[in-house]
Enzyme design. Structure first.
Site, PDB file in Angstrom:
ATOM      1  N   ARG A  49      -3.876  22.489 -17.135  1.00 50.11           N
ATOM      2  CA  ARG A  49      -3.238  23.479 -16.270  1.00 50.11           C
ATOM      3  C   ARG A  49      -4.023  23.612 -14.967  1.00 50.11           C
ATOM      4  NH1 ARG A  49      -2.841  28.427 -20.437  1.00 50.11           N
ATOM      5  NH2 ARG A  49      -4.951  27.657 -20.815  1.00 50.11           N
ATOM      6  N   ASP A  51      -4.576  25.535 -11.101  1.00 52.18           N
ATOM      7  CA  ASP A  51      -4.460  26.855 -10.492  1.00 52.18           C
ATOM      8  C   ASP A  51      -3.569  26.829  -9.257  1.00 52.18           C
ATOM      9  OD1 ASP A  51      -6.230  27.969 -12.338  1.00 52.18           O
ATOM     10  OD2 ASP A  51      -7.980  27.525 -11.110  1.00 52.18           O
ATOM     11  N   ARG A 196     -14.180  23.824  -8.948  1.00 52.58           N
ATOM     12  CA  ARG A 196     -14.332  24.606  -7.721  1.00 52.58           C
ATOM     13  C   ARG A 196     -15.693  25.296  -7.663  1.00 52.58           C
ATOM     14  NH1 ARG A 196      -9.123  28.264  -7.585  1.00 52.58           N
ATOM     15  NH2 ARG A 196     -10.229  29.154  -5.779  1.00 52.58           N
TER      16      ARG A 196
END
Length: 258
Positions: A49, A51, A196
């Site tokens: 998944r 973001d 990130r």
């Protein structure tokens, strides 16, 4: 019949992959498109998944159906019903043991940084922008501390729901090509915001705000509140999923390059 599909998408106008009420998601668009082709409701499972704002070049999904369609029809029919920022790349039949998420052996991400003193225009949303000069050699020196199996608690989001913070990073590379800096991460799996947060630490080191050893210090703290900034989603691409050869799925790694 179980069908696997390759998907690419521009994540800039989506609230992430996962279906959510009242917002535009990649999963929602893909399921509606495939449901029209199958003539029944389709629910898909993805390899990873992503973001809000994160792009996909090598996303893999699977779904079950009783509809008989050619692989070409799943791709072209799905694309005919998808918005322009999502495209199905390929389709293949797989056995019932295949699972887009749990059958994956590893995943790869690339983070693209535009490193110049003026902001991007044409590439807005496609790259992350850092105006201060980045020392790539310092960033490379820091990567050694993150390769291997570690507890990445300091590099995951506070809201991460993974049962274990332990992940195996196979490789972490930093390269420069002109104004662009590329971070390539290959791991067995990733935690929420892990790439990130790694990028945020490496950027701080590249800017000279911290020493390369800080990457190790953050790791050893096992405390997200003591870590660095979370780099923006712009410039993050989910590029590849590796599966056992017996499933005979396409293995091409497609890298975004500018």
């Amino acid at each position: 019949m179980r069908i696997a599909l390759g998907v690419e998408y521009d994540g800039g106008d989506f609230c992430g992959w996962q279906m959510q009420d009242g917002v535009r998601t990649v999963q929602g668009c893909v399921e509606r498109a495939l449901s029209k082709v199958a003539d029944h409701e389709v629910r898909v499972i993805c390899a990873g998944r992503t973001d809000t704002g994160v792009h996909g070049l090598g996303q893999v999904i699977h779904f079950d159906t009783e509809a008989e369609r050619s692989m070409r029809s799943w791709v072209l029919g799905g694309n005919a019903n998808l918005p322009r920022d999502i495209s199905l790349l390929w389709a293949a039949t797989v056995d019932e043991e295949f699972h887009a998420r749990f059958s994956a052996r590893s995943r790869r991400y690339r983070y693209v940084i535009l490193n110049r003193w003026v902001r991007p225009g044409l590439q807005r949303g496609r790259v992350s922008w850092v105006h201060a000069p980045l020392d790539v050699e310092s960033m490379r020196a820091a990567t050694q501390y993150l390769i291997g199996e570690h507890d990445f608690s300091s590099y995951r989001a506070l809201a991460c729901q993974a049962k274990s913070p332990v992940r195996q990073v196979y490789s972490l590379k930093v390269d420069r090509a002109g104004e662009y800096v590329y971070l390539d991460v290959h791991a067995n799996a990733f935690l929420h915001h892990m790439v990130r947060n790694i990028a945020g630490v490496l950027i701080a080191i590249g800017k000279g705000e911290r020493s390369p050893e800080w990457a190790r210090e953050v790791l050893e703290l096992r405390d997200r509140t003591q870590g660095g900034m979370t780099a923006p989603p712009d410039g993050l691409y989910f590029i590849h999923v590796e599966y056992p050869e017996r499933f005979m799925l396409p293995e091409q790694v497609r890298l975004p390059q500018f």
